[in-house]
Design an enzyme around this catalytic site. Sequence first.
Site, PDB file in Angstrom:
ATOM      1  N   ASP A 182       0.844  -1.191   0.000  1.00  0.00           N
ATOM      2  CA  ASP A 182       0.000   0.000   0.000  1.00  0.00           C
ATOM      3  C   ASP A 182       0.883   1.247   0.000  1.00  0.00           C
ATOM      4  O   ASP A 182       1.748   1.398   0.857  1.00  0.00           O
ATOM      5  CB  ASP A 182      -0.895  -0.015   1.238  1.00  0.00           C
ATOM      6  CG  ASP A 182      -1.809   1.202   1.315  1.00  0.00           C
ATOM      7  OD1 ASP A 182      -2.972   1.084   0.895  1.00  0.00           O
ATOM      8  OD2 ASP A 182      -1.360   2.261   1.798  1.00  0.00           O
ATOM      9  N   TYR A 209       2.750   9.979   0.354  1.00  0.00           N
ATOM     10  CA  TYR A 209       3.721   9.322   1.241  1.00  0.00           C
ATOM     11  C   TYR A 209       5.164   9.508   0.763  1.00  0.00           C
ATOM     12  O   TYR A 209       6.101   9.340   1.536  1.00  0.00           O
ATOM     13  CB  TYR A 209       3.463   7.808   1.324  1.00  0.00           C
ATOM     14  CG  TYR A 209       2.139   7.381   1.890  1.00  0.00           C
ATOM     15  CD1 TYR A 209       1.344   8.251   2.638  1.00  0.00           C
ATOM     16  CD2 TYR A 209       1.676   6.086   1.676  1.00  0.00           C
ATOM     17  CE1 TYR A 209       0.127   7.842   3.146  1.00  0.00           C
ATOM     18  CE2 TYR A 209       0.457   5.671   2.190  1.00  0.00           C
ATOM     19  CZ  TYR A 209      -0.315   6.550   2.919  1.00  0.00           C
ATOM     20  OH  TYR A 209      -1.523   6.132   3.416  1.00  0.00           O
ATOM     21  N   LYS A 221      -3.027   5.949  -3.980  1.00  0.00           N
ATOM     22  CA  LYS A 221      -4.144   6.807  -3.618  1.00  0.00           C
ATOM     23  C   LYS A 221      -4.041   8.191  -4.262  1.00  0.00           C
ATOM     24  O   LYS A 221      -2.942   8.726  -4.459  1.00  0.00           O
ATOM     25  CB  LYS A 221      -4.219   6.967  -2.099  1.00  0.00           C
ATOM     26  CG  LYS A 221      -4.227   5.647  -1.338  1.00  0.00           C
ATOM     27  CD  LYS A 221      -4.287   5.877   0.157  1.00  0.00           C
ATOM     28  CE  LYS A 221      -4.022   4.594   0.905  1.00  0.00           C
ATOM     29  NZ  LYS A 221      -2.598   4.203   0.888  1.00  0.00           N
ATOM     30  N   HIS A 235      -8.043   9.280  -1.405  1.00  0.00           N
ATOM     31  CA  HIS A 235      -7.386   9.229  -0.104  1.00  0.00           C
ATOM     32  C   HIS A 235      -8.276   9.722   1.035  1.00  0.00           C
ATOM     33  O   HIS A 235      -8.301   9.132   2.123  1.00  0.00           O
ATOM     34  CB  HIS A 235      -6.092  10.047  -0.138  1.00  0.00           C
ATOM     35  CG  HIS A 235      -5.051   9.568   0.809  1.00  0.00           C
ATOM     36  ND1 HIS A 235      -3.704   9.571   0.515  1.00  0.00           N
ATOM     37  CD2 HIS A 235      -5.131   9.067   2.055  1.00  0.00           C
ATOM     38  CE1 HIS A 235      -3.013   9.090   1.536  1.00  0.00           C
ATOM     39  NE2 HIS A 235      -3.859   8.785   2.491  1.00  0.00           N
TER      40      HIS A 235
END
Length: 301
Positions: free
Chosen positions: A58, A63, A93, A126
């Site tokens: 994931d 990120y 996402k 998200h």
Amino acid sequence: MGSGSETTCLTIPEHVLTSSGRRMQRLGFGTAAYPLVTPEVTKAAILQAIKLGYRHFDTAYIYGSEQPLGDAIVEAISLDLIKSRDELFITSKLWCSDAYGDLVLPAIHRSLQNLKLEYLDLYLIHLPLSLERGLYEFGIRKEAILPMDFVSVWTAMEECQRLGLTKSIGVSNFSCKKLADILAFAKIPPAVNQVEFNPFWNQKKLREFCNANGILVIGYSPLGASGTLWGSNQVLENEVLKEIADTKGKTVAQICLRWAMRSRKGSIDSHKAGAAPENSLSMNMELSRQSRNSGMGKFDL
């Protein structure tokens, strides 16, 4: 899902995602890290996870882990840890500042370029909100929040799936009400809703709604996201959980992961980028009915 590594591999249960027919491990490896770590650290953690048997990863654009994940996949293939990308289940996402109808396709193309992939297995919205265009911060300022145009954004998500850029589409952090809003007009319903899930927050109402509407719940922060801006240590430091862990000869982390696996049919993400992914070494452990009822029962189960 073979591996050329001599490392002893985990046997992780799988779930078939009905929207695509793709097999997805019910224990996934999350790549969010706080405080942030270097790409080299993230890549090394992912490679170690692949050696251990993880095949479900994931990530998200915000990120900063898409590129090291892509680099790790390339290296894993070259080392014969996996035969091809098709052995993996990759989720990314759409960040809030790209949550506009005209920005969804450019955003998924950017993620695919970072990951060096031709397709995702799952692409999620998200959060159920938009931010100012071009604002990419791993944190949300209240004054920057804007209402999302769910119709235009979800229609663009559906186009991503129709074009083969992702096998399935879904959402993250959506309430029952916001899911109902999308279901009212969607031609392709969300396959997944990824939300926080641990012994202190079991999302019972939301899980019931998702189950009734054919939406798989995937849980994140099963250990409470200790050490992050948004989490706490109330899970890992809980005395009841420590007592159960001591009785079983396991760690609190392993107890929580096993509880989550037993609590629902969905998949969970163990957010461990930057650390050795050993928490899942409890797949064969059973929590007795007495432990679940007398100990864990003190939580919101």
